[in-house]
Scaffold this motif. Structure first.
Motif, PDB file in Angstrom:
ATOM      1  N   UNK A   5     -10.064   4.793  -0.879  1.00 14.73           N
ATOM      2  CA  UNK A   5      -9.766   3.814   0.161  1.00 14.73           C
ATOM      3  C   UNK A   5      -8.366   3.238  -0.032  1.00 14.73           C
ATOM      4  N   UNK A   6      -8.024   2.944  -1.271  1.00 16.94           N
ATOM      5  CA  UNK A   6      -6.698   2.412  -1.564  1.00 16.94           C
ATOM      6  C   UNK A   6      -5.615   3.440  -1.196  1.00 16.94           C
ATOM      7  N   UNK A   7      -5.868   4.696  -1.549  1.00 17.14           N
ATOM      8  CA  UNK A   7      -4.911   5.768  -1.216  1.00 17.14           C
ATOM      9  C   UNK A   7      -4.778   5.937   0.295  1.00 17.14           C
ATOM     10  N   UNK A   8      -5.913   5.849   0.987  1.00 13.55           N
ATOM     11  CA  UNK A   8      -5.904   5.991   2.453  1.00 13.55           C
ATOM     12  C   UNK A   8      -5.055   4.864   3.044  1.00 13.55           C
ATOM     13  N   UNK A   9      -5.270   3.674   2.544  1.00 13.22           N
ATOM     14  CA  UNK A   9      -4.507   2.513   3.013  1.00 13.22           C
ATOM     15  C   UNK A   9      -3.004   2.748   2.813  1.00 13.22           C
ATOM     16  N   UNK A  10      -2.648   3.222   1.626  1.00 11.47           N
ATOM     17  CA  UNK A  10      -1.232   3.453   1.319  1.00 11.47           C
ATOM     18  C   UNK A  10      -0.627   4.544   2.196  1.00 11.47           C
ATOM     19  N   UNK A  11      -1.486   5.418   2.722  1.00 10.29           N
ATOM     20  CA  UNK A  11      -0.991   6.496   3.586  1.00 10.29           C
ATOM     21  C   UNK A  11      -1.127   6.164   5.070  1.00 10.29           C
ATOM     22  N   UNK A  12      -1.357   4.905   5.359  1.00 12.97           N
ATOM     23  CA  UNK A  12      -1.349   4.464   6.756  1.00 12.97           C
ATOM     24  C   UNK A  12      -2.585   4.823   7.557  1.00 12.97           C
ATOM     25  N   UNK A  13      -3.690   5.071   6.861  1.00  9.80           N
ATOM     26  CA  UNK A  13      -4.923   5.427   7.575  1.00  9.80           C
ATOM     27  C   UNK A  13      -5.707   4.161   7.906  1.00  9.80           C
ATOM     28  N   UNK A  14      -6.103   4.073   9.161  1.00  9.99           N
ATOM     29  CA  UNK A  14      -6.789   2.859   9.610  1.00  9.99           C
ATOM     30  C   UNK A  14      -8.307   3.021   9.606  1.00  9.99           C
ATOM     31  N   UNK A  15      -8.775   4.219   9.930  1.00 12.52           N
ATOM     32  CA  UNK A  15     -10.216   4.472   9.935  1.00 12.52           C
ATOM     33  C   UNK A  15     -10.483   5.754   9.163  1.00 12.52           C
ATOM     34  N   UNK A  16     -11.537   5.713   8.347  1.00 15.65           N
ATOM     35  CA  UNK A  16     -11.775   6.792   7.385  1.00 15.65           C
ATOM     36  C   UNK A  16     -13.254   7.133   7.321  1.00 15.65           C
ATOM     37  N   UNK A  74     -11.510   0.751   8.445  1.00 11.77           N
ATOM     38  CA  UNK A  74     -12.783   0.924   9.137  1.00 11.77           C
ATOM     39  C   UNK A  74     -13.463   2.173   8.579  1.00 11.77           C
ATOM     40  N   UNK A  75     -14.684   2.012   8.097  1.00 16.64           N
ATOM     41  CA  UNK A  75     -15.400   3.132   7.486  1.00 16.64           C
ATOM     42  C   UNK A  75     -16.387   3.724   8.475  1.00 16.64           C
ATOM     43  N   UNK A  76     -16.349   5.044   8.613  1.00 18.03           N
ATOM     44  CA  UNK A  76     -17.317   5.730   9.467  1.00 18.03           C
ATOM     45  C   UNK A  76     -18.240   6.527   8.549  1.00 18.03           C
ATOM     46  N   UNK A  77     -19.532   6.175   8.502  1.00 12.36           N
ATOM     47  CA  UNK A  77     -20.447   6.881   7.616  1.00 12.36           C
ATOM     48  C   UNK A  77     -20.490   8.367   7.949  1.00 12.36           C
ATOM     49  N   UNK A  78     -20.353   9.216   6.926  1.00  9.52           N
ATOM     50  CA  UNK A  78     -20.342  10.652   7.178  1.00  9.52           C
ATOM     51  C   UNK A  78     -20.826  11.462   5.999  1.00  9.52           C
ATOM     52  N   UNK A  79     -21.039  12.743   6.255  1.00 11.53           N
ATOM     53  CA  UNK A  79     -21.484  13.675   5.219  1.00 11.53           C
ATOM     54  C   UNK A  79     -21.094  15.085   5.653  1.00 11.53           C
ATOM     55  N   UNK A  80     -20.830  15.961   4.695  1.00 10.60           N
ATOM     56  CA  UNK A  80     -20.566  17.382   5.009  1.00 10.60           C
ATOM     57  C   UNK A  80     -21.737  18.187   4.462  1.00 10.60           C
TER      58      UNK A  80
END
Ligand code: AMP
Ligand code: ZN
Ligand code: FE
Ligand code: FE
Length: 275
Positions: free
Chosen positions: A25-36, A60-66
């Motif tokens: 999440x911290x890395x996503x934030x640093x890379x300008x990602x708003x929803x993950x 913003x977190x979107x619950x997901x699974x692969x």
């Protein structure tokens, strides 16, 4: 128009990624990602203690699974997005799958033993954080114990598909995975279709997938246009993301580089509301 970055395909160390959910999440934030969306392989454990972290970084977190499935003996990955993390059926399936993976890991370890490689299930479990144990964790253990020089060698010589220590995963049909995702209130997407034949994608559409992962590091510009065309033709949804794993996969530059925009996420959300 809203062009914020939305990444709906990432992995943590609770499947085969390198980072903890909070680190991601911290890395996503640093890379300008708003929803993950964290879409670990056959695991939703990343969501156990992550919402506070997401809140701290205003992500913003979107619950997901692969989910790994089988179609005509080919492995097909489906992304389930906006799934209800409390779904009993989903939890039951993921637990069952984890147990199956555990038994499979033991079979692989046995095959390795016959090939002169001695690693224990406990050593592999140490690398897998007790979640969705897979070949990557076995590969890391082999590296640690000096049996192979690197990840690639582990797969090329021993673990890769149909290599000497290979063991298949149990078969989960596409139809049963689609049903599972739908009953958990989610939408299903074909992950990274770039590697599949067109007739397979056609079948998946007939089976009722909700959308296609159009943006993915493995797709070139032509493929992106091609899949976007199919999405439009069949009135499907478009998703996309980095499939970021981190660590030994050396895909650091992908996070923040492969994404969809917020309008596309809104289109997905609109379909959820119609369900
Ligand atoms: P599993 O789910 O246990 O079958 O492991 C699948 C994962 O192993 C994939 O997601 C890849 O990360 C990795 N993998 C499979 N085949 C290879 C390969 N030939 N080279 C490198 N990594 C591989
Ligand atoms: Zn993976
Ligand atoms: Fe995948
Ligand atoms: Fe993935």
């Amino acid at each position: 128009m809203n062009y914020s970055k939305v990444d709906l395909h990432t992995h943590t160390n609770l499947s085969d990624g390198a980072f903890t959910p909070c680190e991601l999440i911290e890395l996503a934030y640093k890379n300008g990602i708003q929803a993950l969306s964290i879409t670990d392989h056959d695991s939703i454990n990343a969501y156990d203690e992550i919402f506070e972290c997401a809140n701290d970084y205003k992500i913003e977190l979107i619950p997901g699974v692969e989910i790994s499935t089988d179609l005509e003996d080919k492995e097909i990955h489906l992304l389930g997005l906006f799934i209800n993390l409390e779904s009993d059926e989903l939890k039951k399936y993921l637990n069952f799958f984890r147990e199956e993976r555990f038994h499979r890991a033991k079979r692989i370890i046995n095959k390795l033993k016959n090939l002169g490689i001695s690693i224990s299930i406990d050593e592999v479990l140490d690398n897998s954080q007790n979640s969705a144990i897979g070949r990557p964790h076995i590969a890391y253990t082999m590296i640690e114990k000096g049996y192979v020089k690197n990840y690639q060698e582990a797969f090329e010589r021993y673990l890769g598909d149909y290599s000497p220590a290979y063991e298949r995963k149990i078969h989960v049909s596409v139809q049963s995975a689609l049903k599972l995702i739908s009953e958990a209130g989610g939408l299903s997407f074909v992950a990274h279709p770039g590697y599949m034949k067109e007739n397979i994608l056609q079948k998946l559409i007939e089976y009722g997938i909700d959308g296609i992962e159009v943006v993915h590091p493995s797709h070139n510009e032509n493929q992106i246009q091609f899949y976007r065309g199919i999405v439009n033709q069949y009135c499907l949804l478009e998703t996309g993301g980095s499939d970021f794993h981190g660590g030994k996969k050396m895909d650091f530059e992908n996070l923040g580089k492969y994404f969809i925009n917020y309008n596309q996420l809104s289109a997905i959300k609109n379909m959820i509301h119609k369900k």
